[in-house]
Motif scaffolding. Structure first.
Motif, PDB file in Angstrom:
ATOM      1  N   HIS A   3      34.858  25.887  -7.943  1.00  0.00           N
ATOM      2  CA  HIS A   3      33.777  25.621  -9.171  1.00  0.00           C
ATOM      3  C   HIS A   3      32.876  24.578  -9.008  1.00  0.00           C
ATOM      4  O   HIS A   3      32.174  24.038  -9.986  1.00  0.00           O
ATOM      5  N   THR A   6      29.016  24.981 -10.006  1.00  0.00           N
ATOM      6  CA  THR A   6      28.950  25.264 -11.316  1.00  0.00           C
ATOM      7  C   THR A   6      28.988  24.069 -12.104  1.00  0.00           C
ATOM      8  O   THR A   6      28.163  23.487 -12.876  1.00  0.00           O
ATOM      9  N   ILE A   7      30.045  23.010 -11.530  1.00  0.00           N
ATOM     10  CA  ILE A   7      29.982  21.657 -12.445  1.00  0.00           C
ATOM     11  C   ILE A   7      28.713  20.889 -12.086  1.00  0.00           C
ATOM     12  O   ILE A   7      28.472  20.224 -12.845  1.00  0.00           O
ATOM     13  N   MET A  10      25.851  22.134 -14.062  1.00  0.00           N
ATOM     14  CA  MET A  10      26.234  21.539 -15.460  1.00  0.00           C
ATOM     15  C   MET A  10      26.148  20.263 -15.680  1.00  0.00           C
ATOM     16  O   MET A  10      25.244  19.623 -16.605  1.00  0.00           O
ATOM     17  N   ASN A  11      26.602  19.505 -14.705  1.00  0.00           N
ATOM     18  CA  ASN A  11      26.274  17.698 -14.787  1.00  0.00           C
ATOM     19  C   ASN A  11      24.946  17.335 -14.894  1.00  0.00           C
ATOM     20  O   ASN A  11      24.319  16.908 -15.741  1.00  0.00           O
ATOM     21  N   VAL A  14      22.658  18.657 -17.910  1.00  0.00           N
ATOM     22  CA  VAL A  14      22.936  17.859 -19.184  1.00  0.00           C
ATOM     23  C   VAL A  14      22.287  16.500 -18.844  1.00  0.00           C
ATOM     24  O   VAL A  14      21.666  15.918 -19.937  1.00  0.00           O
ATOM     25  N   LEU A 123      31.458  16.897 -21.599  1.00  0.00           N
ATOM     26  CA  LEU A 123      31.526  17.105 -20.293  1.00  0.00           C
ATOM     27  C   LEU A 123      32.806  16.949 -19.458  1.00  0.00           C
ATOM     28  O   LEU A 123      33.390  17.601 -18.553  1.00  0.00           O
ATOM     29  N   HIS A 127      34.906  19.705 -17.767  1.00  0.00           N
ATOM     30  CA  HIS A 127      35.422  19.470 -16.358  1.00  0.00           C
ATOM     31  C   HIS A 127      37.068  19.572 -16.393  1.00  0.00           C
ATOM     32  O   HIS A 127      37.483  20.185 -15.040  1.00  0.00           O
TER      33      HIS A 127
END
Length: 136
Positions: A3, A6-7, A10-11, A14, A123, A127
């Motif tokens: 993942h 994806t992480i 997302m990080n 944001v 977050l 995670h």
């Protein structure tokens, strides 16, 4: 780590969103101070004023040390590096308002710092859940 992409997305989504929001709100708040007419007795509660002392020197030193530590350990702290960067950015946001302004406008810096802390905690929790689920 399956993942990882994806992480990362997302990080950075944001982080970029909150930094852009912080810059916009900070600029709007500080520029409104610049356009406010000052009376002769300086009765306005919020205004520009440099507040530099030992506390500000210690605070900026601590922020610089944590920033350097994060830069050095950037890859080792993945996926928690961006939440740590959010906390440092929120601290810097608060530092700017506490050092260069006086009055109620400082509350804007405190709110920005609180938003950065909450976003970083969310977050980190996400995670942790993603990492925990990927091990199953």
């Amino acid at each position: 780590m399956k993942h990882k992409d994806t992480i990362k997305i997302m990080n950075w989504f944001v982080f970029t969103g909150l930094v852009c929001l912080g810059v916009t709100v900070g600029y709007d708040g500080l520029s409104s101070l610049d356009h406010t007419p000052m009376p002769h007795d300086e009765a306005y509660q919020s205004r520009f004023q440099l507040n530099w002392g030992v506390l500000q020197t210690v605070t900026i030193s601590i922020l610089l040390i944590f920033t350097v530590l994060l830069i050095v350990g950037w890859k080792r702290t993945f996926p928690f590096n961006v939440p740590f960067a959010l906390i440092i950015a929120g601290s810097l946001y608060l530092y700017i308002f506490m050092t260069f302004t006086i009055g109620w406008i400082r509350l804007l810096g405190m709110i920005g710092f609180a938003i950065a802390i909450v976003a970083a905690l969310i977050l980190m929790i996400l995670h942790t859940i993603i990492l925990w689920r990927s091990k199953e």
